[in-house]
Design a protein around this motif. Structure first.
Motif: not given
Ligand SMILES: Nc1ncnc2c1ncn2[C@@H]1O[C@H](COP(=O)(O)OP(=O)(O)O)[C@@H](O)[C@H]1O
Ligand SMILES: [Mg+2]
Length: 290
Positions: A14-16, A20-22, A39-51, A260-262
């Protein structure tokens, strides 16, 4: 069951502190296995890799890599773990004023002291290895070309060569083909698949494109709203399931690569200071790899 190369258990982020992003994701990646995460945009793919490579800390759950719980490793231990996990980014993360081979050598920095890296003290063996990696991705002729002269597909292949010289056990690729045309996308996917097949490097690849996932993966994981909704063989991903993974909810944000936060600065390696690098002995800019 044999020990997986990577196992995440109950991973939650959870970022906030509220949403739950994941949410409670558990999955395995075997050695040499090619796993796509769709998965579509916002699904949590990047969050998974960053973890997985600990660019961010999971809120709950654990990450076990190569027999070691790395959920809480820090400092030198984390640096050691990251040597064996290479990253590939949608926007390549290259130093554009530098040549291909200089960029590839950045992949060796995790093995050097900061001072040696900053001074560009790469051994002849490392330079030959960098050249060989460029040859492996079909870019031997471009070793001494500045990367701002390369096409998108070539840039991403430099990214793959940089990943290879790290001698990784795992490559994490976050939307590696999202900025590429179909032909370049295919070439990049083929090189990643080759790394898995021929070098035994496991690949965990975030993809938007389900067709490429179906074609290249040993296994596919589907994420939706931070939850794992599919984990199976490509042949088991029927159209209905695929459609459900991509079905949009009202609150889903429109896909926007720039968000894309990645690609945010926190992903880049602060130690990746670019250094001059001479030509390795026994190779030529246009000839075969030594
Ligand atoms: N650095 C961040 N701070 C706050 N929320 C984030 C951050 N990165 C991603 N999110 C949120 O987490 C959720 C998953 O994002 P993300 O992992 O980037 O998904 P994907 O890569 O599948 O597009 C989204 O709702 C996104 O807005
Ligand atoms: Mg993403």
């Amino acid at each position: 069951m044999t020990e997986a190369l990577l196992e995440v258990r109950g991973l939650t982020k959870s970022y906030d502190g509220w949403s739950k992003a994941l949410g409670d994701v558990s999955m395995r990646v075997e050695r040499g296995e090619f796993v796509s995460v769709i998965g579509s945009s916002g699904a949590g793919k990047s969050t998974l890799l960053r973890c997985v490579n600990r660019l961010i800390n999971p809120t709950q759950g654990s990450v076990v890599f190569d027999g070691r719980d790395i959920t809480h490793v820090r400092g030198r231990d984390l640096r050691q773990v990251r040597r064996r996990i290479s990253m590939i980014f949608q926007h390549y993360n290259l130093v554009y004023r530098a040549t291909s081979i200089e960029n590839v050598l950045q992949g060796r920095l995790g093995y050097k002291s900061t001072a040696a890296g900053a001074l560009g003290l790469f051994s002849e063996a490392e330079k030959r290895r960098a050249f060989e990696a460029l040859d492996q991705v079909g870019l031997a002729d471009f070793a001494y070309t500045r990367t701002d002269q390369l096409s998108g597909g070539q840039k991403q292949r430099v990214g793959i060569a940089r990943a290879l010289v790290q001698d990784p056990l795992l490559i994490l690729a976050d939307e590696p083909i999202a900025s590429l045309d179909p032909k370049s996308s295919r070439t990049v996917m083929e090189h990643l698949r080759w790394a898995a097949d021929e070098l035994g490097i496991a690949c965990l690849v975030n993809l938007h494109q389900v067709d490429f996932a179906l074609e290249f993966s040993d296994r596919i994981v589907g994420l939706k709203g931070g939850k794992m909704v599919f984990d199976g063989l490509p042949g088991d991903l029927d159209e209905k399931t695929a459609a459900a993974i991509y079905a949009t909810n009202e609150e889903d944000p429109a896909p926007n690569d720039d968000d894309d936060p990645s690609t945010a600065p926190d992903d880049s390696d602060p130690s990746a200071v670019l250094v001059e690098c001479g030509e390795p002995k026994g190779s030529s800019a246009t000839g075969e790899a030594a």
